[in-house]
Design a protein around this motif. Structure first.
Motif, mmCIF file in Angstrom:
data_model
loop_
_atom_site.group_PDB
_atom_site.id
_atom_site.type_symbol
_atom_site.label_atom_id
_atom_site.label_comp_id
_atom_site.label_asym_id
_atom_site.label_seq_id
_atom_site.Cartn_x
_atom_site.Cartn_y
_atom_site.Cartn_z
ATOM 1 N N VAL A 318 -1.106 27.750 -22.189
ATOM 2 C CA VAL A 318 -1.479 29.164 -22.334
ATOM 3 C C VAL A 318 -2.577 29.597 -21.370
ATOM 4 O O VAL A 318 -2.702 30.786 -21.077
ATOM 5 C CB VAL A 318 -1.873 29.522 -23.785
ATOM 6 C CG1 VAL A 318 -0.714 29.256 -24.716
ATOM 7 C CG2 VAL A 318 -3.124 28.791 -24.233
ATOM 8 N N VAL A 319 -3.385 28.639 -20.880
ATOM 9 C CA VAL A 319 -4.351 29.031 -19.841
ATOM 10 C C VAL A 319 -3.849 28.620 -18.459
ATOM 11 O O VAL A 319 -4.532 28.811 -17.474
ATOM 12 C CB VAL A 319 -5.780 28.474 -20.083
ATOM 13 C CG1 VAL A 319 -6.270 28.818 -21.475
ATOM 14 C CG2 VAL A 319 -5.860 26.982 -19.819
ATOM 15 N N SER A 320 -2.624 28.032 -18.409
ATOM 16 C CA SER A 320 -2.083 27.539 -17.142
ATOM 17 C C SER A 320 -3.156 26.725 -16.426
ATOM 18 O O SER A 320 -3.610 27.047 -15.326
ATOM 19 C CB SER A 320 -1.609 28.720 -16.279
ATOM 20 O OG SER A 320 -0.978 28.265 -15.098
ATOM 21 N N ALA A 321 -3.545 25.639 -17.090
ATOM 22 C CA ALA A 321 -4.805 24.960 -16.755
ATOM 23 C C ALA A 321 -4.929 24.522 -15.299
ATOM 24 O O ALA A 321 -6.009 24.606 -14.721
ATOM 25 C CB ALA A 321 -5.014 23.758 -17.675
ATOM 26 N N ASP A 322 -3.837 24.065 -14.684
ATOM 27 C CA ASP A 322 -3.968 23.622 -13.295
ATOM 28 C C ASP A 322 -3.791 24.773 -12.302
ATOM 29 O O ASP A 322 -3.860 24.562 -11.092
ATOM 30 C CB ASP A 322 -2.997 22.472 -12.980
ATOM 31 C CG ASP A 322 -1.545 22.883 -13.134
ATOM 32 O OD1 ASP A 322 -1.270 23.863 -13.871
ATOM 33 O OD2 ASP A 322 -0.671 22.243 -12.528
ATOM 34 N N LEU A 323 -3.574 25.962 -12.824
ATOM 35 C CA LEU A 323 -3.517 27.170 -11.978
ATOM 36 C C LEU A 323 -3.832 28.361 -12.881
ATOM 37 O O LEU A 323 -2.947 29.096 -13.292
ATOM 38 C CB LEU A 323 -2.113 27.336 -11.351
ATOM 39 C CG LEU A 323 -1.966 28.547 -10.430
ATOM 40 C CD1 LEU A 323 -2.640 28.311 -9.099
ATOM 41 C CD2 LEU A 323 -0.496 28.916 -10.226
ATOM 42 N N PRO A 324 -5.119 28.556 -13.195
ATOM 43 C CA PRO A 324 -5.450 29.569 -14.200
ATOM 44 C C PRO A 324 -5.377 31.009 -13.699
ATOM 45 O O PRO A 324 -5.570 31.932 -14.480
ATOM 46 C CB PRO A 324 -6.874 29.204 -14.627
ATOM 47 C CG PRO A 324 -7.426 28.404 -13.508
ATOM 48 C CD PRO A 324 -6.270 27.718 -12.842
ATOM 49 N N TYR A 325 -5.116 31.193 -12.438
ATOM 50 C CA TYR A 325 -4.884 32.557 -11.936
ATOM 51 C C TYR A 325 -3.967 32.508 -10.741
ATOM 52 O O TYR A 325 -3.863 31.488 -10.051
ATOM 53 C CB TYR A 325 -6.198 33.249 -11.562
ATOM 54 C CG TYR A 325 -6.985 32.537 -10.482
ATOM 55 C CD1 TYR A 325 -6.779 32.840 -9.139
ATOM 56 C CD2 TYR A 325 -7.922 31.568 -10.799
ATOM 57 C CE1 TYR A 325 -7.494 32.181 -8.145
ATOM 58 C CE2 TYR A 325 -8.641 30.909 -9.803
ATOM 59 C CZ TYR A 325 -8.416 31.220 -8.482
ATOM 60 O OH TYR A 325 -9.117 30.568 -7.504
ATOM 61 N N LEU A 326 -3.270 33.592 -10.525
ATOM 62 C CA LEU A 326 -2.414 33.737 -9.359
ATOM 63 C C LEU A 326 -3.175 34.466 -8.276
ATOM 64 O O LEU A 326 -3.979 35.360 -8.560
ATOM 65 C CB LEU A 326 -1.197 34.609 -9.709
ATOM 66 C CG LEU A 326 -0.068 33.969 -10.469
ATOM 67 C CD1 LEU A 326 0.998 35.020 -10.753
ATOM 68 C CD2 LEU A 326 0.530 32.811 -9.668
ATOM 69 N N ASP A 327 -2.913 34.106 -7.049
ATOM 70 C CA ASP A 327 -3.391 34.931 -5.952
ATOM 71 C C ASP A 327 -2.349 36.039 -5.800
ATOM 72 O O ASP A 327 -1.306 35.848 -5.191
ATOM 73 C CB ASP A 327 -3.502 34.078 -4.688
ATOM 74 C CG ASP A 327 -4.246 34.806 -3.591
ATOM 75 O OD1 ASP A 327 -4.669 35.955 -3.809
ATOM 76 O OD2 ASP A 327 -4.396 34.224 -2.506
#
Lengths: 452, 452
Positions: A318-327
């Motif tokens: 749910v936090v997309s831990a290895d990619l917590p945000y998209l560029d």
């Protein structure tokens, strides 16, 4: 006391101040021609593809965004706005067009996932919410699909609500992970709102509140004879398995749904647990694993032969831990019929209203071609669908189960190297010669000082 | 079409299914004695302290959590619940006590940040929402304080709404970053709901929509003569600074609020920009930096002498990029007067209802001591305050500005090694001998097979 819930009534103010100050300048200067904005992502680490999601919420927002009297009254107090602009906001609604890649489609860097065509004031004001509402679902649908891709038919359930970043992320994660191939969620409200199957086991506190583990298991199994996944690791996982078996036997039950392992060496424990369950006559009892699960651990455990039937995937999903945000970005590409592009550092944009054509070869995804909107590519499947026309929704959202089915089908059509979760391959779309021509023309003008 | 907004009416269902199934078992078995649950964090990488936040939302939830008829009707359709339990839920409310560390206090591993004392059914049902509503604010307030700690008085503004995980995270991030020392936010709704100052500049699209940069700057500065931060990097940052100066001069303005740099080598660009602004007579014009900013970059740039006056901190703040989740838990520590603890793997819990005493020496924070609730430590400051008593709020939340002030004061009292953002020091609280005695007793019982 205020809570800060975002809802239909106040969502128009969930925006960056600059969207509204820029809008006032446009308004005051009489500058409100049609603008085209692209929402797209840039290449990221650890992801060879992204799974599109979040469109339902965006459509709802664009249909319903209005400034209430309360909003206007607040904006007046800030000192940034004048009465004529506030009057304009009172009647504000989205009257433009929305083109979008459908949910469950796979997307790649630089592709316009969503394209907005609207008077620039409208197209600008919606920016912040649009990015906010798309980014997180794409992150989670993608992370979910990566789990699905290595799960070999084992069952995946979203357990992440408690560790999601706030209430809305918990809802979005449940929906997006379902799109990415999950069987369901622990989130009851998501079950209600989205019709997603809900799942649950039991907590350590349930065991501890009882005097002993066997009594706790029996209490639970008596009330849920068909539906008890007994959590065995409160004291000692293997002893817990024996206690679970004992409880089920003492109740005289034939059916034993299964156990959950939530800590320790899951490979070793699942193998031991499987042996115990089999030898005690519960070959159908399932083993569910949870606790820090992600796609890498699922792959490793299944590669090593862990007899795990299902996974509670929580935090890291749910936090997309290895990619917590998209560029990702929402950029102007055309204004009043004039193609535009940004030159700063390496973050160039592609001008023009566009279409994406997806090309398959022998049923396998080969490449995407980005063209101007009115170009036609033979045999290519156009990805951008018209979703909103002049402010009216003209697109029927598929059912969530259909979106999931499409996502899984799309995964199966990927080339093998893109499916590998241990590699990152950046597959860039081709850019049509007509767009490239405009890019060159704008670069020439820029170097000549005609743009500054 | 559904949006999935969470609000006062449906928030009771924003919970994991197992909370409700366990609750039904307790209900059916007549097991509803008083339970004590601790919410606490475990040691994490990259953080020597955490800043507490999120309490306001938790109080609101506990005051207002109810199951509506619509909730009950949905739960009935799931097949998990029987009518007597559904009737119980109809009258459900939180009737227990809440003890909490105040917002703006610093917290350390294993400390009960929040302690719930309530009939176990209530204490269990609220678990998921409680963790969800506390984790993200703590993450963001902490990340914000780390930025504040290296900012040397430069201004910090939350620019992260668009990259937050959904709408609620955008709201929580604005409030929590303000607690952590930020001056304000770009989030207009947070400005309205929380009274936080709002800030904004302009976007690249604003420049591109105009025929040239100077015209864009002039349009904006005419409408906002006192409040224009001109974004200079759409084409070329240094040329952009000259164009900004030109625009201001052509308008005959004496005041020039400043410029924003959003890409490129911020050290080099800010130094060049400062020179240009100074030599053109705009010594008061500020330089704002944005684009991938975090505490490490702020520190590095200021250490190297970058003349940057303010920062737009976005993505990395609101998703707490280098620590996107806390290892945190909500664990039963006492049931019906009986202290309990979990033994599995390394995740042991501390039994008993507790208090935390904070000890200072010469005005500097020295250590915390965790005791049983009724122990008294001379000269220690008790951290857990009674916030809710028998379901009624008995605590007055300070104003947000007061919470921020307290957080900043608390930071100043930290020992130097904890302030250093480049190190991770785990400061564990002392555990009183009375709690240690219970731990030993429970371990002995466990080894003797009296607990299983």
């Amino acid at each position: 006391m205020v809570f800060g819930f975002v809802n239909k009534e106040n969502m128009s103010l969930l925006t960056d101040l600059y969207e509204l100050t820029m809008a006032q300048v446009y308004f005051k200067k009489g500058m409100n021609k049609t603008a085209i904005f692209d929402f797209y992502t840039r290449p990221v680490e650890n992801r060879s593809y992204l799974v599109n999601a979040g469109l339902e919420q965006l459509i709802y927002y664009l249909e319903n965004v209005r400034f209430t009297q309360e909003d206007i009254d607040y904006l007046r107090t800030t000192g940034f706005f004048e009465e004529d602009f506030l009057s304009y906001l009172k009647d504000f609604k989205f009257t433009g067009n929305l083109y979008a890649v459908e949910e469950g489609e796979f997307i790649f860097p630089n592709e316009p996932v969503v394209q907005v065509e609207a008077p620039i004031i409208e197209a600008q004001i919606i920016e912040t919410f649009l990015i906010n509402t798309l980014q997180h679902p794409i992150l989670v649908a993608t992370k979910a699909m990566r789990c699905y891709s290595v799960a070999r038919g084992t069952v995946l359930v979203d357990f992440g609500l408690r560790r999601a970043h706030g209430t809305d992320a918990g809802m979005k994660a449940a929906r997006a992970s379902f799109i990415g191939g999950f069987a369901g969620t622990s989130n009851v409200l998501a079950g209600k709102e989205y019709g997603i199957p809900i799942f649950g086991t039991m907590a350590h506190s349930f065991i501890l509140a009882h005097i002993d583990e066997i009594k706790a298991f029996k209490d639970f199994a008596e009330i849920y004879p068909e539906n008890s996944i007994l959590l065995v690791d409160t004291f000692d996982s293997i002893k817990g398995v024996y206690n679970a078996v004992k409880a089920i036997k003492e109740l005289g039950m034939k059916h034993f749904k299964g156990i959950r392992l939530d800590s320790g060496d899951l490979l070793k424990l699942s193998k031991e647990a499987r042996k115990i369950l089999d030898s005690e006559g519960f070959k159908d009892a399932k083993i569910i694993a949870s606790g820090g699960i992600n796609e890498y651990k699922i792959k490793e455990l299944l590669d090593k032969g862990a007899p795990i039937d299902g996974w509670g995937v929580g935090t890291e999903l749910v936090v997309s831990a290895d990619l917590p945000y998209l560029d990702c970005a929402y950029k102007l590409v055309e204004y009043d019929g004039r193609p535009v592009m940004k030159f700063s550092s390496k973050k160039k944009t592609l001008p023009h209203k566009k279409q994406i054509f997806r090309i398959y070869e022998d049923g396998v995804f080969k490449k995407d071609i980005i063209t101007r909107f009115d170009e036609d590519i033979e045999k290519g499947k156009p990805l951008l669908k018209k979703v909103i026309e002049n402010g009216k929704v003209v697109y029927k959202l598929p059912k969530l189960t259909e979106i999931q089915k499409k996502a899984i089908e799309n995964f199966s059509k990927l080339p093998e190297e893109l499916k590998d979760i241990t590699k990152t391959v950046h597959l860039y779309p081709e850019v049509s010669s007509s767009i490239q021509k405009t890019v060159k023309e704008l670069e020439r003008k820029y170097l000549n000082g005609e743009l500054q």
